[in-house]
Design a protein around this motif. Sequence first.
Motif, PDB file in Angstrom:
ATOM      1  N   THR A  39       0.938  -1.167   0.064  1.00 14.34           N
ATOM      2  CA  THR A  39       0.156  -0.124  -0.155  1.00 14.34           C
ATOM      3  C   THR A  39       0.914   1.372   0.112  1.00 14.34           C
ATOM      4  O   THR A  39       1.860   1.298   0.597  1.00 14.34           O
ATOM      5  CB  THR A  39      -1.005  -0.098   1.173  1.00 14.34           C
ATOM      6  N   LEU A  40       0.402   2.355  -0.530  1.00 11.61           N
ATOM      7  CA  LEU A  40       0.942   3.706  -0.510  1.00 11.61           C
ATOM      8  C   LEU A  40       0.264   4.131   0.885  1.00 11.61           C
ATOM      9  O   LEU A  40      -0.786   3.673   1.213  1.00 11.61           O
ATOM     10  CB  LEU A  40       0.487   4.391  -1.646  1.00 11.61           C
ATOM     11  N   LEU A  41       1.043   5.051   1.387  1.00 12.06           N
ATOM     12  CA  LEU A  41       0.404   5.663   2.636  1.00 12.06           C
ATOM     13  C   LEU A  41       0.536   7.157   2.498  1.00 12.06           C
ATOM     14  O   LEU A  41       1.643   7.710   1.853  1.00 12.06           O
ATOM     15  CB  LEU A  41       1.059   5.086   3.945  1.00 12.06           C
ATOM     16  N   LYS A  42      -0.428   8.149   3.064  1.00 16.33           N
ATOM     17  CA  LYS A  42      -0.325   9.299   3.111  1.00 16.33           C
ATOM     18  C   LYS A  42       0.092   9.640   4.419  1.00 16.33           C
ATOM     19  O   LYS A  42      -0.480   9.429   5.427  1.00 16.33           O
ATOM     20  CB  LYS A  42      -1.966   9.905   3.094  1.00 16.33           C
ATOM     21  N   PRO A  43       1.306  10.396   4.240  1.00 15.93           N
ATOM     22  CA  PRO A  43       2.053  10.593   5.713  1.00 15.93           C
ATOM     23  C   PRO A  43       1.682  11.984   6.204  1.00 15.93           C
ATOM     24  O   PRO A  43       1.214  12.705   5.514  1.00 15.93           O
ATOM     25  CB  PRO A  43       3.465  10.680   5.246  1.00 15.93           C
ATOM     26  N   ASP A  44       1.854  12.078   7.295  1.00 12.75           N
ATOM     27  CA  ASP A  44       1.735  13.161   8.260  1.00 12.75           C
ATOM     28  C   ASP A  44       2.969  14.017   8.099  1.00 12.75           C
ATOM     29  O   ASP A  44       3.509  14.042   9.244  1.00 12.75           O
ATOM     30  CB  ASP A  44       1.107  13.001   9.514  1.00 12.75           C
ATOM     31  N   SER A  45       3.573  14.335   7.023  1.00 15.38           N
ATOM     32  CA  SER A  45       4.644  14.743   7.108  1.00 15.38           C
ATOM     33  C   SER A  45       5.134  15.429   5.412  1.00 15.38           C
ATOM     34  O   SER A  45       4.359  15.087   4.687  1.00 15.38           O
ATOM     35  CB  SER A  45       5.952  13.638   7.164  1.00 15.38           C
ATOM     36  N   TYR A  46       6.094  16.273   5.442  1.00 14.00           N
ATOM     37  CA  TYR A  46       6.536  16.743   4.183  1.00 14.00           C
ATOM     38  C   TYR A  46       7.073  15.852   3.311  1.00 14.00           C
ATOM     39  O   TYR A  46       7.629  14.796   3.973  1.00 14.00           O
ATOM     40  CB  TYR A  46       7.381  17.850   4.694  1.00 14.00           C
ATOM     41  N   PHE A  47       7.511  16.051   1.913  1.00  9.18           N
ATOM     42  CA  PHE A  47       8.180  15.097   1.100  1.00  9.18           C
ATOM     43  C   PHE A  47       9.561  15.767   0.862  1.00  9.18           C
ATOM     44  O   PHE A  47       9.939  17.072   0.667  1.00  9.18           O
ATOM     45  CB  PHE A  47       7.204  15.037  -0.243  1.00  9.18           C
ATOM     46  N   ASP A  48      10.582  15.145   1.117  1.00  9.55           N
ATOM     47  CA  ASP A  48      11.905  15.328   0.934  1.00  9.55           C
ATOM     48  C   ASP A  48      12.368  15.010  -0.460  1.00  9.55           C
ATOM     49  O   ASP A  48      12.223  13.806  -0.983  1.00  9.55           O
ATOM     50  CB  ASP A  48      12.701  14.809   1.945  1.00  9.55           C
ATOM     51  N   ALA A  49      12.989  15.967  -1.351  1.00  7.74           N
ATOM     52  CA  ALA A  49      13.213  15.538  -2.630  1.00  7.74           C
ATOM     53  C   ALA A  49      14.594  14.357  -2.792  1.00  7.74           C
ATOM     54  O   ALA A  49      14.287  13.617  -3.547  1.00  7.74           O
ATOM     55  CB  ALA A  49      13.857  16.774  -3.334  1.00  7.74           C
ATOM     56  N   ARG A  50      15.010  14.380  -1.587  1.00  5.90           N
ATOM     57  CA  ARG A  50      16.025  13.121  -1.625  1.00  5.90           C
ATOM     58  C   ARG A  50      15.394  11.847  -1.602  1.00  5.90           C
ATOM     59  O   ARG A  50      15.765  10.972  -2.423  1.00  5.90           O
ATOM     60  CB  ARG A  50      17.025  13.282  -0.487  1.00  5.90           C
ATOM     61  N   ASN A  51      14.429  11.742  -0.541  1.00  2.00           N
ATOM     62  CA  ASN A  51      13.831  10.774  -0.648  1.00  2.00           C
ATOM     63  C   ASN A  51      12.959  10.217  -1.921  1.00  2.00           C
ATOM     64  O   ASN A  51      12.745   9.054  -2.282  1.00  2.00           O
ATOM     65  CB  ASN A  51      12.641  10.440   0.502  1.00  2.00           C
ATOM     66  N   THR A  52      12.184  11.162  -2.351  1.00  2.00           N
ATOM     67  CA  THR A  52      11.546  10.849  -3.920  1.00  2.00           C
ATOM     68  C   THR A  52      12.359  10.585  -4.770  1.00  2.00           C
ATOM     69  O   THR A  52      12.029   9.495  -5.601  1.00  2.00           O
ATOM     70  CB  THR A  52      10.812  12.423  -4.089  1.00  2.00           C
TER      71      THR A  52
END
Length: 179
Positions: A39-52
Amino acid sequence: MTMNFVAMDFETASRQCHSAVSLGLAIVRDNHLVDEFYTLLKPDSYFDARNTRIHGIREADVEDAPTFPEIWPLIKHFYTPDQLVVAHNAPFDNGVLKATLAHYNLAAAHYLSVDTVRTSRKLYPDLPNHKLNTVAGALHIDLEHHHNALDDTVAAAQILVQQAQTFGVEPIKSFVKLI
């Protein structure tokens, strides 16, 4: 030697340990993969370009995804004190699970854990490194999309099964710890 366990892998949106953005599970019974969950999950967090860049999951991809608290009731039965949970680089995945449960005020999970990075270092000391793709390649395990939570989970499961079949369960037992 047969093994029964669940393998897991998380990908995160950022450096925040509670920022789970995808989860893969592979259920192994008698050394056979019998079920998979992703499953994908909608996090309660920002997205970091490095992780993406690592996993390719963008904020738009999870806009309609469930949150971790919505998924947890479906999977928490895999995280019990008598259940073996396997991950490649288990300190990371165990940390994500622990932090995510704490972030959402969910009860801590207690389960048995094995890290296939550690078992691989012990059982295959001559590999140039013990990254998932290196170990999988050395064992001729297909890892189609590295950093896809399900593909990584299935590869970790296959690594542990091959280790148990080749070396027996006893060397692996020394790496089991209660989380």
